[in-house]
Design a protein around this motif. Structure first.
Motif, short mmCIF file in Angstrom:
data_model
loop_
_atom_site.label_atom_id
_atom_site.label_comp_id
_atom_site.label_asym_id
_atom_site.label_seq_id
_atom_site.Cartn_x
_atom_site.Cartn_y
_atom_site.Cartn_z
N TYR A 166 0.88 -1.36 -0.02
CA TYR A 166 -0.02 0.07 -0.09
C TYR A 166 0.85 1.10 -0.03
O TYR A 166 2.05 1.19 0.53
CB TYR A 166 -0.76 0.08 1.16
CG TYR A 166 -2.04 -0.79 1.05
CD1 TYR A 166 -1.72 -2.17 1.70
CD2 TYR A 166 -3.13 -0.51 0.78
CE1 TYR A 166 -3.13 -3.24 1.54
CE2 TYR A 166 -4.54 -1.21 0.82
CZ TYR A 166 -4.32 -2.40 1.04
OH TYR A 166 -5.32 -3.23 1.17
N LEU A 205 -4.65 5.06 2.95
CA LEU A 205 -3.79 4.09 2.25
C LEU A 205 -4.56 3.57 0.89
O LEU A 205 -5.73 3.53 0.71
CB LEU A 205 -3.45 2.75 2.66
CG LEU A 205 -2.50 2.87 3.84
CD1 LEU A 205 -2.72 3.85 5.23
CD2 LEU A 205 -2.14 1.48 4.45
N LEU A 226 -4.24 0.82 -2.39
CA LEU A 226 -3.38 -0.37 -2.82
C LEU A 226 -2.69 -0.28 -4.03
O LEU A 226 -3.00 0.37 -4.98
CB LEU A 226 -4.69 -1.63 -3.33
CG LEU A 226 -4.09 -2.83 -3.64
CD1 LEU A 226 -3.51 -3.31 -2.38
CD2 LEU A 226 -5.16 -3.48 -4.08
#
Lengths: 113, 114
Positions: A36, A44, A46
């Motif tokens: 992340y 965050l 991905l």
């Protein structure tokens, strides 16, 4: 229990340099692995994932290969840009995933022009 | 656009006060999570929920409470029992809690003590 260890930062590189951020893990069973990225003041996002041994996750020029024999998932990029400056987290999910992710402490990456 | 909305972005708590952080998702995800982020410590799991009306404690649940009355909502209450609440709180969701499904995160709430 599960754990993730990633290299301490900050990591400072010049633009167009090669990047490696090391990540190793300890887990029972066959975890899924994730990277992340967190930009300042944000949540965050991905970056990439791999769900089984020898899988390679890739996105936006970043790559990481799930190495079961070395329990590693190192993040690499061939040529970094200033816009890649952020904090990068390695994480794993096991036991069905419903009990959340186990995160490393994060690596702060600084790219200088 | 689908996503996770956390509010407020900044929150201040007085001594002895309970505060509630909101998390709403319109991704139709079954599983939702709350994490706490402290500098240099990564993220730690507070609570998670796989389905409506069910939730489980994570690694650092003491001093926190949650509810899951609706699929799209998973509010977190920081109670006065939490003696060190100053942190960045992140809410996340995933489709069904399976290990190969990634979690999607909101933009976080920063909680400070007055």
């Amino acid at each position: 229990g599960n754990s993730v260890t990633q290299m301490e930062g900050p990591v400072t590189l010049s633009e167009e340099a090669f990047l490696t951020i090391n990540c190793t893990y300890t887990a029972t069973g066959y975890p899924s692995l994730f990277w992340y990225v967190q930009y300042p003041g944000e949540g965050l996002q991905l970056l990439l994932k791999a769900t089984k041994a020898d899988d390679k996750g890739s996105n936006k020029g970043f790559e990481a290969t799930y190495r079961k024999e070395t329990t590693s998932f190192h993040l690499e990029k061939g040529s970094v840009q200033v816009s890649d400056s952020a904090v990068y987290f390695c994480a794993l999910s096991s036991g069905g995933g419903a009990d959340g992710l186990t995160f490393g402490k994060g690596t702060h990456l600084i790219i200088q022009p | 656009d689908g996503g996770i909305t956390q509010s407020p972005k900044y929150l201040f708590r007085k001594e002895g006060q309970n505060v509630t952080l909101s998390c709403e998702q319109n991704l139709n995800h079954d599983a939702m999570y709350w994490y706490r982020q402290d500098p240099g410590q990564g993220l730690r799991l507070i609570y998670y929920s796989q389905i409506v009306n069910d939730f489980q404690k994570g690694d650092i649940a003491e001093g926190y409470s949650v509810s899951r009355e609706k699929k799209e909502s998973f509010p977190l209450t920081v109670t006065s029992a939490q003696k060190n609440p100053t942190a960045f709180y992140l809410c996340a969701s995933s489709t069904d809690g399976h290990s190969n499904q990634p979690q999607h995160f909101g933009d976080g709430t920063r909680l400070s003590i007055l």
